[in-house]
Design an enzyme around this catalytic site. Structure first.
Site, PDB file in Angstrom:
ATOM      1  N   LYS A   1       0.842  -1.213   0.000  1.00 24.41           N
ATOM      2  CA  LYS A   1       0.000   0.000   0.000  1.00 24.41           C
ATOM      3  C   LYS A   1       0.865   1.247   0.000  1.00 24.41           C
ATOM      4  CE  LYS A   1       0.660   1.555   4.419  1.00 24.41           C
ATOM      5  NZ  LYS A   1       1.697   2.544   4.585  1.00 24.41           N
TER       6      LYS A   1
ATOM      7  N   ASP B   1      -2.115  -1.609  10.165  1.00 24.93           N
ATOM      8  CA  ASP B   1      -2.370  -1.607   8.717  1.00 24.93           C
ATOM      9  C   ASP B   1      -2.937  -2.938   8.216  1.00 24.93           C
ATOM     10  OD1 ASP B   1      -1.385   0.937   8.363  1.00 24.93           O
ATOM     11  OD2 ASP B   1       0.614   0.268   7.787  1.00 24.93           O
TER      12      ASP B   1
HETATM   13  O1  C5P Z   1       0.422  -1.137  14.556  1.00 26.95           O
HETATM   14  P1  C5P Z   1       1.821  -1.261  14.123  1.00 26.95           P
HETATM   15  O2  C5P Z   1       2.588  -2.303  14.881  1.00 26.95           O
HETATM   16  O3  C5P Z   1       1.983  -1.414  12.630  1.00 26.95           O
HETATM   17  O4  C5P Z   1       2.506   0.127  14.446  1.00 26.95           O
HETATM   18  C1  C5P Z   1       3.893   0.307  14.454  1.00 26.95           C
HETATM   19  C2  C5P Z   1       4.263   1.484  15.335  1.00 26.95           C
HETATM   20  O5  C5P Z   1       3.783   2.699  14.766  1.00 26.95           O
HETATM   21  C3  C5P Z   1       3.651   1.447  16.715  1.00 26.95           C
HETATM   22  O6  C5P Z   1       4.479   0.743  17.597  1.00 26.95           O
HETATM   23  C4  C5P Z   1       3.561   2.917  17.089  1.00 26.95           C
HETATM   24  O7  C5P Z   1       4.816   3.367  17.532  1.00 26.95           O
HETATM   25  C5  C5P Z   1       3.309   3.583  15.758  1.00 26.95           C
HETATM   26  N1  C5P Z   1       1.878   3.842  15.494  1.00 26.95           N
HETATM   27  C6  C5P Z   1       1.220   4.849  16.210  1.00 26.95           C
HETATM   28  N2  C5P Z   1      -0.114   5.088  15.976  1.00 26.95           N
HETATM   29  C7  C5P Z   1      -0.784   4.370  15.040  1.00 26.95           C
HETATM   30  C8  C5P Z   1      -0.129   3.363  14.306  1.00 26.95           C
HETATM   31  C9  C5P Z   1       1.198   3.124  14.559  1.00 26.95           C
HETATM   32  O8  C5P Z   1       1.819   5.522  17.054  1.00 26.95           O
HETATM   33  N3  C5P Z   1      -2.068   4.628  14.830  1.00 26.95           N
END
Ligand code: C5P
Length: 314
Positions: free
Chosen positions: A11, A141
């Site tokens: 994406k 995501d």
């Molecule tokens: O959800 P995911 O593990 O892909 O997110 C990776 C990092 O991105 C999280 O650990 C966080 O630090 C940051 N993040 C965030 N807010 C979101 C999505 C991601 O702070 N909505």
């Protein structure tokens, strides 16, 4: 059937705005996510053991329990222990084409493919929203990657509202092989520098979300207006990533100097993309970039925006 092959598209973010903090430590986001036809292939095969094993043709991809595809299979085994016991373990072979640490959701889309594939292999008959609920446990995501296409994503990124397809557009992607930006670092740095701009309370948050839903980029997508879409691309994370990574800023500048619909960094980087109107234009932009930036560390791809998420491979 004992084996399934799935296509797992990457994406790009057409829009990423950080609108507030969340009690869980994440951020409240307002995004428009878009699938592209740069994709990995995921092969799932029952292995007759009680183990989940990940294989990848790119040695840089971890194949242990930290791999999101592994975590997706472990989550399915944990949620459906009887079915896991009946069908046994699974070999997950990842044919990697999506670069890592790129802001293209490469790991997330692999996890989405494992959820969709195991639902089929284990004959669970889960609904799309049940799969997306599991997906949200793996990463912000991953729910989008299940259904793909063009969508508004709010909350952590897991609350989705589909938009009309913009699969008439193409993108040229550029990324330095050696540059991977840490997503937690990018969000943490943004918070340190820009927390004062966050919505101060739930009402303000709801207002910003609402304004975004009825905003100009959503309208441009509904009208299939490529020029407008290109001029409204936005990513708040550029404010922290570009100053810290001058090479990404230089790549972005070189792309912005060419005749395209618009240029933006995807996610937390390190990929920068240019939107264009045709495959021919995408190829021309790629060639001009290659000539302007002969750095062998730089890789370019041309890709079409697509309306599909995880699909069975034919
Ligand atoms: O959800 P995911 O593990 O892909 O997110 C990776 C990092 O991105 C999280 O650990 C966080 O630090 C940051 N993040 C965030 N807010 C979101 C999505 C991601 O702070 N909505």
């Amino acid at each position: 059937m004992q084996s399934y092959s799935l296509i797992a598209p990457a994406k790009i973010n057409l829009y990423l705005e950080i609108i507030g903090d969340r009690p869980d430590g994440y951020h409240e986001l307002a995004m428009i996510l878009q699938s592209i036809d740069l994709a990995d292939r995921i092969d799932l095969r029952a292995n007759g053991t009680d183990q989940i094993r990940v294989h990848c043709d790119n040695p840089q991809v971890p194949t242990d329990t930290s791999n999101l595809a592994h975590r997706a299979a472990a989550l399915m085994a944990e949620q459906f222990p009887q079915v896991y016991h009946k069908y046994g373990g699974v070999d997950i072979a990842i044919h990697k084409r999506i670069p890592m640490g790129a802001g293209l959701a490469g790991g997330s889309t692999n996890a989405a493919a494992v959820l969709v594939g195991l639902d089929l292999m284990w004959k669970l008959g889960l609904t799309q929203s049940e799969i997306q609920e599991l997906a949200a446990k793996i990463g912000s995501d991953v729910p989008f990657c299940v259904t793909g296409g063009t969508a508004i994503a709010t909350g952590r990124g897991e609350q989705l509202a589909p938009l009309p397809s913009v699969d008439f557009l193409y993108a040229v992607l550029g990324k330095h092989r050696s540059l991977a930006v840490s997503t937690p670092w990018a969000y943490k740095t943004y918070r340190q520098q820009f927390q004062a701009t966050y919505a101060p309370d739930p009402d303000a948050l709801a207002g910003r979300r609402q304004r975004f839903h009825s905003g100009p980029l959503v309208a441009a997508i509904s009208q299939r207006n490529g020029a407008q879409i290109g001029s409204l691309l936005h990513n708040d994370l550029e404010r922290v990533v570009l100053p810290a990574y001058p090479q990404i800023a230089e790549l972005r500048q070189a792309m912005a100097a060419l005749d395209t619909l618009g240029v933006m960094m995807s996610g937390s980087g390190s990929t920068v993309f240019a939107l264009v109107e045709s495959q021919v234009q995408a190829e021309q932009v790629r060639q001009r970039l290659r000539a302007a930036l002969p750095d062998p560390d730089l890789e370019f791809w041309t890709t079409r925006l697509t309306s599909s998420g995880i699909q069975l491979a034919h």
